[in-house]
Motif scaffolding. Sequence first.
Motif, mmCIF file in Angstrom:
data_model
loop_
_atom_site.group_PDB
_atom_site.id
_atom_site.type_symbol
_atom_site.label_atom_id
_atom_site.label_comp_id
_atom_site.label_asym_id
_atom_site.label_seq_id
_atom_site.Cartn_x
_atom_site.Cartn_y
_atom_site.Cartn_z
ATOM 1 N N ARG A 188 -48.577 30.602 0.009
ATOM 2 C CA ARG A 188 -47.497 29.996 -0.218
ATOM 3 C C ARG A 188 -46.087 30.640 0.097
ATOM 4 N N LEU A 189 -44.969 30.112 0.599
ATOM 5 C CA LEU A 189 -43.823 30.379 0.875
ATOM 6 C C LEU A 189 -42.846 30.152 -0.376
ATOM 7 N N GLU A 215 -46.907 27.183 3.359
ATOM 8 C CA GLU A 215 -45.779 26.598 3.250
ATOM 9 C C GLU A 215 -44.924 26.566 1.861
ATOM 10 N N GLN A 218 -39.428 28.277 0.315
ATOM 11 C CA GLN A 218 -38.674 29.419 0.847
ATOM 12 C C GLN A 218 -38.671 29.326 2.581
ATOM 13 N N ARG A 219 -39.161 28.266 2.861
ATOM 14 C CA ARG A 219 -39.444 28.260 4.430
ATOM 15 C C ARG A 219 -38.044 28.176 5.060
ATOM 16 N N GLU A 220 -37.178 27.659 4.649
ATOM 17 C CA GLU A 220 -36.021 27.447 5.368
ATOM 18 C C GLU A 220 -34.942 28.774 5.343
ATOM 19 N N GLN A 223 -36.583 31.318 7.387
ATOM 20 C CA GLN A 223 -36.636 31.138 8.984
ATOM 21 C C GLN A 223 -35.138 31.509 9.285
ATOM 22 N N LEU A 237 -43.437 31.557 11.556
ATOM 23 C CA LEU A 237 -43.934 30.923 10.339
ATOM 24 C C LEU A 237 -44.756 29.705 10.900
ATOM 25 N N GLY A 239 -46.732 27.295 8.972
ATOM 26 C CA GLY A 239 -47.060 26.330 8.329
ATOM 27 C C GLY A 239 -48.302 26.287 7.492
ATOM 28 N N LYS A 240 -48.735 25.486 6.812
ATOM 29 C CA LYS A 240 -49.981 25.304 6.185
ATOM 30 C C LYS A 240 -51.118 25.043 7.189
#
Length: 360
Positions: A188-189, A215, A218-220, A223, A237, A239-240
């Motif tokens: 998980r991010l 996912e 912290q994704r944004e 990125q 990245l 995704g899940k």
Amino acid sequence: MKIDYVITGMDTGGAETQVVSLLLELKRRGHDVRLISLTPPVDLTLPLINHAIPVISLEMTTKLSLPLAAIKLVKCIKAHSPDIVHGHMFHANILIRLIRPFIGNTPLICTAHSVREGGRLRDCAYRLTNHFSDMNTVVSNAARSRFVNDKVFPENKTLTVYNCVDTEHFTPLERDKNKKFRWVAVGRLVDVKNHSILLKAMEELPDSELLIIGEGNQRESLQNYIDSHGLTERVTLCGKKDDVVYDYQHADGFVLTSDYEGFALVVAEAMACGLPVVSTRCGGPSEIMGDDESIGKQIPTNNVRELADAMLTVEQTKYEIRVINGKKARTRIINLFSIHKIVTTWEDLYQALQKKRSYK
């Protein structure tokens, strides 16, 4: 045996994936199993449904719906009369403990899937309800030490039962040694996974690429870092994903940078696929990897320099040596963490608790 698994929810994660694997193998061995989810189930339950394993939701969407969920759970368990009720994750564990007076003499097992399942209030909730649980299990000795030393679980009612890996599903695949070295990270991010230091390490490894599968919130920010530090062409990245075996099989190495882990199933999966591992010393991974440095490198948490050095060492290891070491890693997983071995351990525990209850 008739066995009810009760879990907080079925979003993608190590605990949820583990529960699916256990239920499928228990079903294959002839047991009558069901999954009861506090919250509405998601796609991760499809393998269970496809194998005729009942999936029941208590439709709990907020904490205010807890009393209604408890009533539903009591009715559900009493109607099935299982031989064992096995809880997974904090909310499910607490709920099955609280309904204990209403479901009779059925043995209860509570499994904690992390070194920490929250803050002090959750630890306190466990302490106050421990007398309702027949046995508590944790997924690593590191987790057991934490729960016992902090007096969250009583020592005489706490066992380590490792997570398992389906080594017939997670298998190696020969990779083209002439392609760019590919790292894969799965998780998980979120803050505790500490992917930010992995991105910093990648700045020092210009000859390799990285896939991060997962996912989270912290994704944004991750990125943004990738875009602003010239990593766009080498770090992705993804995704899940519900099944990551393809990504393991098409990678050259696995990396985990967590601050703490109960077990870290992804490390065992990667090793079953023959990958060298670089992991922080964050609990469970150390027990999975053992002391053989040819299997992988263990480094302190939150240390970019040592992370980059360890990854570079793996990258510079000859392909033929990595293949040999990968076979050793896979053998370790088969011997210690295969689904056949771990499910047999659970069966033995279930039977022991049944016998103990029958004498009371």
